[in-house]
Design a protein around this motif. Structure first.
Motif, PDB file in Angstrom:
ATOM      1  N   VAL A  96      24.687  42.515  40.842  1.00 59.22           N
ATOM      2  CA  VAL A  96      25.282  43.758  41.349  1.00 59.22           C
ATOM      3  C   VAL A  96      24.568  44.970  40.763  1.00 59.22           C
ATOM      4  CG1 VAL A  96      27.361  45.185  41.309  1.00 59.22           C
ATOM      5  CG2 VAL A  96      27.539  42.753  41.828  1.00 59.22           C
ATOM      6  N   SER A 103      25.915  44.545  47.488  1.00 59.85           N
ATOM      7  CA  SER A 103      26.468  43.803  46.356  1.00 59.85           C
ATOM      8  C   SER A 103      27.560  42.822  46.771  1.00 59.85           C
ATOM      9  CB  SER A 103      27.006  44.772  45.302  1.00 59.85           C
ATOM     10  OG  SER A 103      28.041  45.578  45.824  1.00 59.85           O
ATOM     11  N   THR A 135      27.477  38.922  45.911  1.00 55.73           N
ATOM     12  CA  THR A 135      28.509  38.318  45.062  1.00 55.73           C
ATOM     13  C   THR A 135      29.090  37.070  45.718  1.00 55.73           C
ATOM     14  OG1 THR A 135      29.070  40.479  44.135  1.00 55.73           O
ATOM     15  CG2 THR A 135      30.734  38.739  43.963  1.00 55.73           C
TER      16      THR A 135
END
Length: 799
Positions: free
Chosen positions: A693, A220, A224
Motif C-alpha cells: 500500500v 491499493s 490488498t
C-alpha cells in the motif's frame, strides 16, 4: 492413525497434528473483559452483527444531526494572525493572479522589443477591463510605473490583477477570467502566455492531491485483496479483513462529517485515515483469523477456538489499538490545526476497528465456522488455508538464540549505519515548483515567472487592519507602501517588485515578492528581514494599525518553527505513554524498554533512507523526482507517530506468543523460537500488505507523498525482517527469564512449571459460558512418532 486426505473439518488430515505451540494455552480460569465481550458476541451472533451494522449506519447519518458550516483551520504563528485579519472582512480573501508574457524561443525577441508580445498583453488587459468578472487593480507594463512589471533583462512582461467580488461569486469569476486568457492564448500560439497566482496554483495543488489519493485508493485496494487471496487462498477468508476495515472506515468518515463542524478536517486527512484504517483493520483481522485457525487445527471446536483467540490475540489487538491511539494523540501537543482532524480521524477509525475486532469479527467467525475456508482459489486454497509455523523464520530464530550478542550486535550496527544520514536531515517544505513536476503547466509557469520576477508567483501577504476598526487605507499607509517600493530597489533587501496592494473591505493586503524559490533558505532569510527590519521601518511608523505577514513562505516557516519547538514534548508523551501501556500489558519493565528501543532503531533507519534518497538526491530518475535539498518538515514527526503505533502491533503480537510459551513452561530460548516461528505467517502477511500500500504512494506525483511512501515502506520492511527476525529474538534471549515476572508454579513460584517442557504440557482451556461443550479439555500427552494425541484424535472425529 487418521488416514491421509481430508478430515471431517474440510482440512488436510496430515496437517491436523498439533505442535508444541498448540499445547501451550495461557488461558486460565479467569475471564477478562475482551473474552467476555467476544463470548457474548459468539453466543448472540445475529445481534452482534446487526448491532455493528447499526452502529455504522448511525455513524454515517450522524452528520445530518448537526447543521452549520465546517470548522476552518488557521495557520500557525504570525501567518495565522494575517489569515485572521483578512477573514474579519465579509468580502472574502484577497486573490491575485499573474500572467507571464514571453517568447517561446530562448533567443526570441524581448517583450520590450516585440510588438506582438505587447499587443497580446494589451489585448488581455482590455478584455479584463471589459469583463464583468470582479477584476480590479490591473497592473501591466502599460500602466503607471510600468517598469515594475518588466523583468530586469526586458525579456518578460507581467500582467497582474485582483479577483474581487463576493466570496460565493469568486469561483464563477475565475472561470470567466480563465476563458478570457484562453482566447488570448489561442490567438497567439507561438507566444508563452501562462498564469501563475493564488487561485491557479492552489487549484493545481488541490487537483494533484485529489488525483494522487484517488489513484492510491484505486490501486491499493485491489492490491490488498490480491495479497489476502494469496495469504488465505479463500475468497471468504480474504473478504473478512476487507469487510471489517471497510465498515470501520465508512463509519469513521460519517463521524468525521460530524467532528468536522468542530475540528478542521482536510481531504488529505481523510485519505490518510483510510490508509490507517485499512492497515490496522487487516492487521487485527489477520491476528484473529490466524489464531482461531490454529486452535481449530489443534482439534478444538469453533467456540473453544474463539474463546482462546479472544483471550490471546483479542487482548493483543486491544493493547495494540490503545497504543496506536495514544501515539496519535501526541500530535495534539503540536497545536497545529492540520493535525487535529488527522488525530480525530485516526483515533475514531482505530477505535472502531478494535471494537469490531472483539464483537462482529468473532461473531462472524462463529457464524461461518469451518465454512470460512470455502470458495478456495485453485493452486492456493489447499496450500494456504493451513496455518503453519515458518521453517525459515524458525531457522533464523534458532541461529539468533545460539549467538544472540553477535547476531543482535551486527544487526544493530547495520541499522545504525543505515540511520546515519538522518543526522544531517534538513527539514524544509517544498515550494509548489518543487512539489509537483514541471510537466504541470502551472508549475512550469511559476518556475519561469520566478526566474523573471523573483517571488511574484507566491509573494508574502501583509495583512493590515486599523486598531479602531476603521479603514486601514489612509494617506499615511500609502506613504509607507511607497517606502516599500524604494526598499525593493535597494540591493540586498530580500524583497523585489512588483509590490501590489489592494483594499479588502477595511483591511489592506500588500503583496511583497521575496527573493528565493519560496521555501528555501534564501526565501526564509528574506521573510525574516521583511518581518524584522523592512516592515518595522516602513509600516511600523504608521500609527493606529496592526499588521502581520502570511503567504506561501510564511506559513511553512511558522509551521516548522512551531512543530520543531513542540516536537520534544510529543516524543516524550508518546514514549512515556507507550511504556506505561506495555508495562501494564506485559507486567514487565524490560519488555517495554526493548520494544521502544527496537522501534526507534527501525524508524531511525527509515529516516536515514529518506535523507539519503530525497535530500541527497539518489534514485531520483527511478522514483521520478528532483531533489530540492530537504525533507518535508512534518513528515518525520508524522512517521514517528504512525509507525510507532503500527509497529507496536507486530511487537505486541509476537511478544504475546513468546509469553504464552514461557508461561506454559518452555525455557526462554524455546519460547522465543516458538513465538517467532508461530507469528511469522501473520506478521509477514500484514507487512507485505502495508508495504504494498505504501509503495503505491511512490508512484504519485507530489514529492511529499513519494517521501511518505518510501519512508513508511522502509520502516515496515525493516521492522518485519531485521527487527522481528534478529533484534527482538536476540534481545529476548539475552534477557532470558528476567524479561518476565515470575510465572506461577508451586507456591506461586516458578518451580513446578519451569521443568515442564513445551512438548508435554497442555493446560485446560476454558470455553465461552453457554457453549455446547463446557467440559474440561482432556489432558493430552504425545503418543507415537507423529506426536498426535488421543484427545486431538477424538476431538477431530467428534468435530
Amino acid at each position: 492413525m487418521l488416514r491421509k486426505g481430508k478430515s471431517d473439518r474440510g482440512l488436510p488430515a496430515e496437517e491436523e497434528r498439533p505442535d508444541a505451540s498448540r499445547a501451550l494455552d495461557p488461558v486460565g480460569p479467569a475471564r477478562g473483559v475482551v473474552e467476555s465481550v467476544a463470548g457474548w458476541s459468539v453466543r448472540h451472533k445475529g445481534l452482534a452483527i446487526a448491532g455493528w451494522l447499526a452502529l455504522v449506519i448511525v455513524a454515517i447519518l450522524s452528520s445530518a444531526l448537526i447543521s452549520g458550516s465546517d470548522a476552518r483551520s488557521t495557520d500557525p504563528g504570525e501567518a495565522g494572525r494575517a489569515q485572521q485579519i483578512v477573514r474579519t472582512e465579509d468580502s472574502g480573501d484577497s486573490i491575485r493572479e499573474n500572467v507571464l508574457f514571453q517568447s517561446r524561443a530562448a533567443d526570441g525577441p524581448k517583450f520590450t522589443e516585440s510588438s506582438r508580445l505587447q499587443s497580446a498583453a494589451k489585448d488581455l488587459v482590455s478584455k479584463l477591463r471589459g469583463a464583468d468578472a470582479g477584476v480590479r487593480d490591473i497592473g501591466s507594463p502599460f500602466s503607471g510605473n510600468g517598469g515594475r512589471w518588466l523583468s530586469d533583462d526586458g525579456r518578460s512582461g507581467l500582467v497582474t490583477f485582483e479577483l474581487g467580488g463576493p466570496l460565493e461569486k469568486q469561483k464563477e469569476y475565475y472561470v470567466k477570467v480563465v476563458g478570457l486568457l484562453k482566447e488570448v492564448q489561442d490567438s497567439n500560439p507561438d507566444l508563452r502566455i501562462v498564469p501563475a497566482g493564488d487561485r491557479s496554483l492552489n487549484a493545481v495543488v488541490d487537483d494533484a492531491i485529489k488525483d494522487d489519493f484517488k489513484k492510491s485508493e484505486v490501486t491499493s485496494l485491489p492490491l490488498t485483496l490480491v495479497i489476502l487471496l494469496v495469504v488465505f487462498g479463500s475468497l471468504i477468508a480474504a473478504g473478512i479483513p476487507l469487510l471489517l476495515s471497510a465498515t470501520a472506515v465508512i463509519g469513521t468518515f460519517g463521524l468525521l462529517q460530524t467532528v468536522g463542524h468542530f475540528v478542521p478536517v482536510n481531504s488529505a486527512a481523510s485519505s490518510i485515515v483510510l490508509l490507517i484504517g485499512m492497515a490496522v483493520g487487516i492487521d487485527y483481522s489477520l491476528f484473529y483469523l490466524r489464531r482461531e485457525r490454529e486452535e481449530r487445527l489443534a482439534g478444538r471446536d469453533t467456540r473453544d477456538a474463539l474463546a482462546i483467540t479472544a483471550r490471546t490475540s483479542g487482548r493483543a489487538v486491544v493493547v495494540s489499538g490503545l497504543t496506536v491511539m495514544v501515539c496519535v494523540l501526541g500530535l495534539l501537543f503540536s497545536g497545529l490545526d492540520v493535525f487535529k482532524g488527522l488525530t480525530a480521524g485516526t483515533v475514531i477509525v482505530v477505535g472502531m476497528t478494535v471494537l469490531g475486532s472483539v464483537t462482529v469479527l468473532p461473531a462472524t467467525l462463529a457464524a461461518l465456522g469451518h465454512r470460512i475456508d470455502r470458495a478456495r482459489i485453485p493452486w492456493l486454497g489447499r496450500r494456504r488455508t493451513v496455518a503453519r509455523e515458518s521453517r525459515i523464520w524458525s531457522s533464523v530464530a534458532r541461529t539468533v538464540v545460539r549467538r544472540p550478542a553477535l547476531t543482535g550486535g551486527v544487526a544493530a550496527l547495520v541499522l545504525l549505519l543505515v540511520a546515519s544520514p538522518a543526522f544531517g536531515m534538513r527539514l524544509q517544505d517544498p515550494a509548489t515548483t518543487d512539489s509537483l513536476p514541471r510537466s504541470v503547466a502551472q508549475v512550469d509557469a511559476a518556475v519561469r515567472m520566478n526566474d523573471a520576477f523573483p517571488g511574484a508567483a507566491s509573494p508574502a501577504r501583509v495583512a493590515i487592519a486599523a486598531d479602531d476598526g476603521s479603514s486601514a487605507d489612509t494617506p499615511a499607509l500609502r506613504t509607507a507602501i511607497d517606502a516599500l517600493h524604494q526598499e525593493a530597489a535597494s540591493p540586498g533587501s530580500g524583497i523585489a517588485e512588483p509590490i501590489t496592494w489592494v483594499s479588502a473591505g477595511d483591511v489592506v493586503v500588500v503583496r511583497v515578492p521575496l527573493v528565493g524559490k519560496g521555501t528555501d533558505d534564501t526565501s526564509n532569510a528574506s521573510l525574516e528581514r521583511l518581518r524584522d527590519k523592512v516592515l518595522p521601518a516602513t509600516l511600523g511608523k504608521v500609527q493606529g494599525i496592526d499588521y502581520a505577514v502570511g503567504g506561501k513562505t510564511a506559513t511553512p516557516y511558522d509551521f516548522a518553527h512551531q512543530l520543531n519547538s513542540r516536537s520534544p514534548v510529543i516524543f516524550v508523551f508518546i514514549l512515556a505513554l507507550a511504556f506505561v501501556l506495555m508495562v501494564v500489558a506485559f507486567r514487565s519493565w524490560a519488555i517495554p524498554l526493548v520494544s521502544i528501543l527496537l522501534n526507534l532503531l527501525s524508524i531511525g533507519a527509515a529516516y536515514g533512507v529518506l535523507t539519503w534518497v530525497f535530500q541527497s538526491g539518489h534514485l531520483g530518475s527511478l522514483l521520478g523526482f528532483t531533489s530540492y535539498g530537504g525533507v518535508v518538515a512534518w513528515l518525520p514527526l508524522f512517521m514517528f507517530v504512525i509507525l510507532f503505533g503500527l509497529s507496536m502491533d507486530y511487537h505486541i503480537f509476537i511478544l504475546s506468543r513468546i509469553k504464552e510459551r514461557w508461561l506454559g513452561g518452555a525455557d526462554a530460548r524455546a519460547a522465543v523460537i516458538g513465538g517467532i516461528s508461530s507469528s511469522a505467517g501473520v506478521v509477514s502477511s500484514a507487512a507485505v500488505i502495508m508495504i504494498g500500500v505504501f509503495t503505491v504512494f511512490v508512484s504519485l506525483s507530489a514529492i511529499e507523498y513519494k517521501m511518505m511512501g518510501v519512508g513508511m515502506a522502509v520502516a515496515i520492511l525493516v521492522d518485519a525482517t531485521v527487527v522481528r527476525g534478529v533484534l527482538l529474538p536476540a534481545a529476548m534471549t539475552l534477557l532470558g527469564d528476567r524479561a518476565w515476572s515470575p510465572r506461577p508454579g508451586k507456591n506461586g513460584s516458578r518451580e513446578g512449571s519451569a521443568a515442564v517442557s513445551a512438548e508435554t504440557q497442555t493446560p485446560e482451556p476454558t470455553t465461552f459460558s453457554g457453549s455446547r461443550r463446557e467440559l474440561p479439555w482432556p489432558a493430552c500427552r504425545p503418543t507415537g512418532a507423529g506426536g498426535r494425541t488421543d484427545a486431538v484424535r477424538t476431538a477431530a472425529v467428534r468435530a
